[in-house]
Design an enzyme around this catalytic site. Structure first.
Site, PDB file in Angstrom:
ATOM      1  N   HIS A   4       0.829  -1.209   0.000  1.00 50.65           N
ATOM      2  CA  HIS A   4       0.000   0.000   0.000  1.00 50.65           C
ATOM      3  C   HIS A   4       0.861   1.256   0.000  1.00 50.65           C
ATOM      4  CE1 HIS A   4      -4.020  -1.903   0.999  1.00 50.65           C
ATOM      5  NE2 HIS A   4      -3.162  -2.912   1.111  1.00 50.65           N
ATOM      6  N   ASP A  45      -5.634   5.788   2.370  1.00 50.92           N
ATOM      7  CA  ASP A  45      -5.751   4.384   2.001  1.00 50.92           C
ATOM      8  C   ASP A  45      -7.125   3.861   2.423  1.00 50.92           C
ATOM      9  OD1 ASP A  45      -3.792   1.831   1.340  1.00 50.92           O
ATOM     10  OD2 ASP A  45      -5.403   1.299   2.719  1.00 50.92           O
TER      11      ASP A  45
END
Length: 415
Positions: free
Chosen positions: A17, A102
């Site tokens: 990520h 995120d």
């Protein structure tokens, strides 16, 4: 002189990520010099890979991108993040215009609210999973229907986590928070998932911006592996990689009751496939390594196929380099990804679509062999489709391409 527009990126504490967040930050500042980006790094004491990665970025950072390491003692539930960020942003000399978070950092959505600026979700998985998440939320909110009540109708399409009480609650939480943001930035290209994209453009979800494929093409080479690949014929090697959580149960790896391994049935004598000394005997035709520079391996002409757990980033990498996948999903939303790639899009071969690493199931030799043999056929329909999609994934990022245009709309819509 006009101040630059400051975006604050909040990645989750996972290498994949964080890497993608950094890559899209580079794309934005290279595309539009009005923007400056601060990436907040939340490190865990036991995750040394993140520290190593962020240190390696120091030589590649521009004046428009900076990394800020959050103090480990910050209490997210209190106002500590707000006070800390207020100080950090005041030092940048830029005008704060928004947060990009995120998909798993939705607990911090109150922070941009406190600053009075919009928040955007960076969704690292595929559009079909996003569509599913928002649909599950709609079932709950609009029809008071709990998805776990559908457990008895579970199919290979749906991720196992939907039918786990704790994980389904978490999924609903993420879906609700994502729905509260001003937009969703998705790492995908429209041409790959047109059905899911059209569903998400129905006006019930925040605006979606498909900007992918965003990939990290910079990867350290493993010289030993590359040298070995250089000695293999073109498109002859099957690459197997299941990610950092790709752990199989002993039953999947140990020899069966005939004292042989689950390998294709081209061996006349059992001693050829005994575990002891296997790697030495097969050194000329196989390599087993602990870590692989995946994009470097996939880019090599010797690679003919990819046995993958179908995490979305790996799927995009395989399509970019024109390498067809044999699906062996293991957990999370990977079953959905595998089903989409095999049944809906015809871009992958099938080993397993509904395997769950915690179920105790064993994928049989015949399944593995069938999936690999079909994939390695030189003129297979899957291979032809993957080649076309590889070209499309490159064109979409070029000026005038759908992802190029979508990123432009995102930046234009930011305050």
């Amino acid at each position: 002189m006009m101040k630059k527009a400051e975006l604050v990126f909040i990645p989750v504490q996972g290498m994949g990520h964080l890497v993608l967040m950094f890559q899209i930050a580079k794309v934005i500042v290279n595309r539009d010099n009005r923007f400056s980006i601060t990436i907040l790094i939340m490190e865990l004491p036991f995750n040394t890979k993140i520290s190593s990665y962020t240190q390696s970025l120091s030589s590649t950072l521009t004046l428009s991108i900076r990394l800020i390491h959050l103090p480990g003692q910050l209490d997210i539930a209190a106002d500590a993040p707000y006070k800390f960020l207020r100080f950090v942003i005041s030092q940048s000399g830029c005008q704060l215009v928004g947060f990009v978070m995120d998909m798993f950092c939705s607990c911090m959505i109150e922070v941009p609210n406190q600053f009075g600026v919009p928040s955007y979700t960076f969704f690292t998985s595929d559009a079909s999973f996003l569509d599913l998440m928002l649909h599950v939320r709609s079932l709950k909110v609009d029809y008071n229907q709990e998805v776990i009540e559908l457990k008895d109708t579970q199919t290979e399409v749906l991720p196992v986590m939907l039918f786990d009480e704790d994980r389904s609650v978490a999924l609903l939480h993420y879906a609700r928070r994502i729905s509260e943001t001003k937009g969703i930035v998705v790492n995908k290209l429209v041409d790959l998932e047109s059905r899911a994209v059209n569903s998400l453009f129905d006006g019930t979800a925040p605006p979606m911006y498909p900007v992918g494929p965003i990939l990290d093409h910079n990867c350290k080479e493993n010289k030993e592996v590359i040298t070995w690949l250089d000695n293999q014929p073109p498109s002859s090697v099957m690459f197997l990689s299941f990610g950092i959580m790709g752990i199989f149960r002993p039953e999947q790896l140990l020899p069966d009751n005939e004292n042989k391994l689950g390998l294709p049935g081209d061996y006349e004598h059992f001693e050829e496939v005994l575990l002891d000394g296997l790697l030495d005997r097969t050194a000329s035709i196989s390599r087993a390594i602990g870590w692989a520079p995946q994009v470097v391996v996939l880019a090599h002409e010797a690679i003919g196929g990819f046995v993958s757990h179908c995490i979305w980033n790996s799927t995009l990498e395989s399509l970019w380099y024109g390498v067809p996948i044999a699906t062996w999903s293991t957990f999370a939303e990977q079953q959905l990804n595998a089903f989409e790639m095999v049944r809906e899009l015809g871009l992958a071969g099938e080993i397993s679509l509904d395997y769950d690493k915690d179920s105790g199931e064993v994928v049989k030799t015949e399944q593995i062999e069938r999936g690999i043999r079909c994939l390695m056929e030189e003129d297979s329909e899957v291979r032809k489709k993957v080649k076309v999609m590889s070209e499309m994934s490159r064109k979409t990022l070029m000026e005038g391409g759908s992802s190029y245009m979508s990123l432009g709309r995102l930046l234009d819509n930011m305050p």
